[in-house]
Design an enzyme around this catalytic site. Structure first.
Site, PDB file in Angstrom:
ATOM      1  N   THR A   1      27.424  -5.501 -36.997  1.00  0.00           N
ATOM      2  CA  THR A   1      28.730  -6.096 -37.256  1.00  0.00           C
ATOM      3  C   THR A   1      28.950  -6.259 -38.757  1.00  0.00           C
ATOM      4  OG1 THR A   1      28.033  -8.421 -37.338  1.00  0.00           O
ATOM      5  CG2 THR A   1      28.496  -7.488 -35.158  1.00  0.00           C
TER       6      THR A   1
ATOM      7  N   GLU B   1      22.785   2.302 -33.042  1.00  0.00           N
ATOM      8  CA  GLU B   1      22.812   0.888 -33.429  1.00  0.00           C
ATOM      9  C   GLU B   1      24.146   0.554 -34.084  1.00  0.00           C
ATOM     10  OE1 GLU B   1      20.412  -2.269 -36.320  1.00  0.00           O
ATOM     11  OE2 GLU B   1      19.325  -0.721 -35.204  1.00  0.00           O
TER      12      GLU B   1
ATOM     13  N   ASN C   1      21.462 -12.100 -38.347  1.00  0.00           N
ATOM     14  CA  ASN C   1      21.249 -12.262 -39.773  1.00  0.00           C
ATOM     15  C   ASN C   1      22.049 -13.448 -40.273  1.00  0.00           C
ATOM     16  OD1 ASN C   1      19.677  -9.693 -40.485  1.00  0.00           O
ATOM     17  ND2 ASN C   1      21.433  -8.867 -39.379  1.00  0.00           N
TER      18      ASN C   1
ATOM     19  N   ASP D   1      18.917   4.468 -35.190  1.00  0.00           N
ATOM     20  CA  ASP D   1      17.742   3.747 -35.668  1.00  0.00           C
ATOM     21  C   ASP D   1      16.689   3.760 -34.572  1.00  0.00           C
ATOM     22  OD1 ASP D   1      16.100   2.201 -37.258  1.00  0.00           O
ATOM     23  OD2 ASP D   1      16.990   0.306 -36.622  1.00  0.00           O
TER      24      ASP D   1
ATOM     25  N   HIS E   1      16.324 -12.782 -41.221  1.00  0.00           N
ATOM     26  CA  HIS E   1      16.427 -11.678 -40.266  1.00  0.00           C
ATOM     27  C   HIS E   1      15.754 -12.117 -38.970  1.00  0.00           C
ATOM     28  CE1 HIS E   1      17.019  -7.554 -39.088  1.00  0.00           C
ATOM     29  NE2 HIS E   1      15.732  -7.306 -38.962  1.00  0.00           N
TER      30      HIS E   1
END
Length: 499
Positions: free
Chosen positions: A100, A97, A155, A92, A239
């Protein structure tokens, strides 16, 4: 909840190396570990909508200048791998990247985040086996100190019914101040690090606005991306792009544990105090630039307090909230987060260096001050930036944080055996269990997957999509026995569809 981290990439002695290709090499080298028979499931982008804004609109996509040109990194053939532990490993913005799997508690975020560090170290080691390649070094940090920053994002799944304005109002002052607990520490001031000094956060200098959708330009304290990866009628995914990439298990644990407590209070309309901060963006930077922790923030009601004191205000509200909702017997992790949060705040106010076993920025500062005292150098010494970088090296024998672990000089939550298991095994209490186990049991038949679906190719005219829109379904308790009695993906799909 979950975390996603972009890792810094360096190929020593090769300053002109294409970073995308180096990152792709790393990810693909690890992908070969679990691929069999040349088959590898692709990531399914069909349901993704990164340009949808929580404020009620969607940004237009950038026009394609050359229709024959690839649209994104994935079209370039770069790596995008689904792991058997339910995580995603991909390239990314020219960085490898690791995201989880979805988990339900802060300790599990730490566990599968640490597993990601081990995955990255193993991936870089495997890349060395590719002929004619140079060693690729990976760093769990957030800036190259040349003006570029890359993220560590959190997140959190929230109720769609929660007013977004409440999230903004209560989280901005929390994020301005929480860096005293979860900052990773940085040598250099400003986006390019040219000004000499040490600051709490690797990311603070790169934020420019209070609220917005961007993640790489005009970074906002509150990101408005509205992409829940779940039932959009019920959920939103908050986010969070403002956190640092932490090596310390305690820093990560407190980062997500305290944030989830604050979000719970927001969801339940518990917070009715005004903790707003004047000029949040400049205040964010001012707090980061003052490792003495004495900078005074001006609150909306005229009060002045330090970032540590502001965190204590949130802690007091959280304690009252937990007592009101759960009495004197909350679950063990909630009680532990509250206890550790209070402990570090009290000690930060009294003697910040007493937190060197727990907090990244303090541990790093202690190392740097040792070098400064020994060699008599100022904060402008280039050697100190090298020490800063080496702290986040993921190699067990080279990273300075990992050396502190080996010498017993930091506090841990996890055992190495747990971390190694989490490299291949998914959590048991979310839909990541179904995704990860399907990859492990039926690698040839999983054509694609994403956070909210698994797609099977079982030899029929069309692919078979199994939606996973409810994050707490697809758990071991829910589907473990079903998977155990289905030797093939065809059996599983038939069992799920009544075929």
């Amino acid at each position: 909840m979950g975390a996603e981290t972009e890792y810094g990439v360096s190929v020593p002695g090769q300053p002109t190396t294409n970073q995308m290709l180096a990152s792709s090499l790393v990810v693909n080298s690890y992908a070969s570990r679990q691929a069999t028979g040349g088959s590898r499931a692709r990531w399914d982008f069909e349901e993704e909508s990164p340009l949808r804004d929580a404020r009620g609109f969607e940004l237009p996509r950038e026009p394609v200048v050359d229709p024959s040109a690839p649209a994104n990194e994935d079209d370039l053939g770069l790596a995008n791998v689904i792991l058997t532990n339910g995580a995603r490993l991909y390239v990314d913005h020219a960085h490898p990247e690791y995201s989880t799997p979805e988990v339900t508690n802060p300790r599990d975020v730490v566990l599968w985040d640490k597993a990601g560090e081990r995955v990255m170290a193993e991936a870089a080691r495997r890349a060395l086996s590719v002929p004619n390649t140079m060693p690729v070094h990976l760093y769990k940090n957030n800036t190259d100190n040349k003006g570029v920053s890359y993220g560590c994002h959190e997140n959190y799944l929230m109720a769609r019914s929660t007013p977004f304005g409440d999230i903004v109002r209560h989280l901005i002052p929390f994020f301005v101040s929480r860096q005293v607990v979860c900052g990773a520490g940085r040598v250099g001031i400003g986006v390019d690090g040219r000004e000499a000094g040490f600051q709490l956060s690797q990311r603070a200098d790169f934020f420019e606005v209070e609220v917005g959708l961007e993640t790489t330009l005009k970074r906002p304290i509150i990101n408005t991306r509205d992409e829940p990866h779940a039932d959009p009628e019920k959920y939103r995914r908050l986010h969070v792009i403002i956190g640092d990439a932490n090596m310390s298990e305690i820093s990560t644990y407190l980062k997500v544990g305290t944030t989830s407590l604050v979000l719970a209070m927001i969801e339940d309309s518990w917070l009715d105090v005004d903790l707003s901060v004047d000029n949040p963006v400049s205040s964010l930077r001012a707090v980061s630039h003052d490792p003495s922790l004495r900078h005074l923030l001006t609150l909306g009601d005229g009060r002045k307090m330090t970032a540590v004191q502001l965190q204590m205000e949130y802690l007091e509200q959280a304690r009252k909230y937990v007592e009101d909702r759960f009495g004197t017997d909350p679950d063990a992790q909630t009680a532990d987060v509250l206890s550790r949060w209070e402990s570090v705040l009290v000690r930060l106010e009294d003697d910040p260096m007493s937190c060197s076993r727990e907090l990244d920025w303090v541990a790093k500062l202690a190392i740097l001050e040792g070098y400064r005292a020994r060699d008599g150098v100022g904060w402008d010494a280039p050697r100190l930036q090298l020490v800063d970088l080496q702290y986040s090296d993921v190699r067990p024998d080279r990273g300075l944080y990992n050396r502190l672990v080996a010498r017993g000089r930091v506090d841990l939550l996890l055992t190495e055996d747990e971390i190694v298991r989490a490299m291949t095994e998914p959590p048991h209490d979310t839909r990541a269990f179904f995704r990860g186990r399907c990859l492990a049991l039926y690698p040839q038949q999983v054509a694609a997957a994403s956070w909210d679906s698994v797609i099977f190719d079982i030899g029929r005219d069309s692919l078979q999509r199994v939606p996973t829109l409810e994050p707490l379904r697809g758990t071991k308790a829910h589907v473990g026995e079903l998977l155990a009695r289905c030797p093939t993906a065809l059996d599983l799909v038939d069992a799920l569809t009544g075929g």
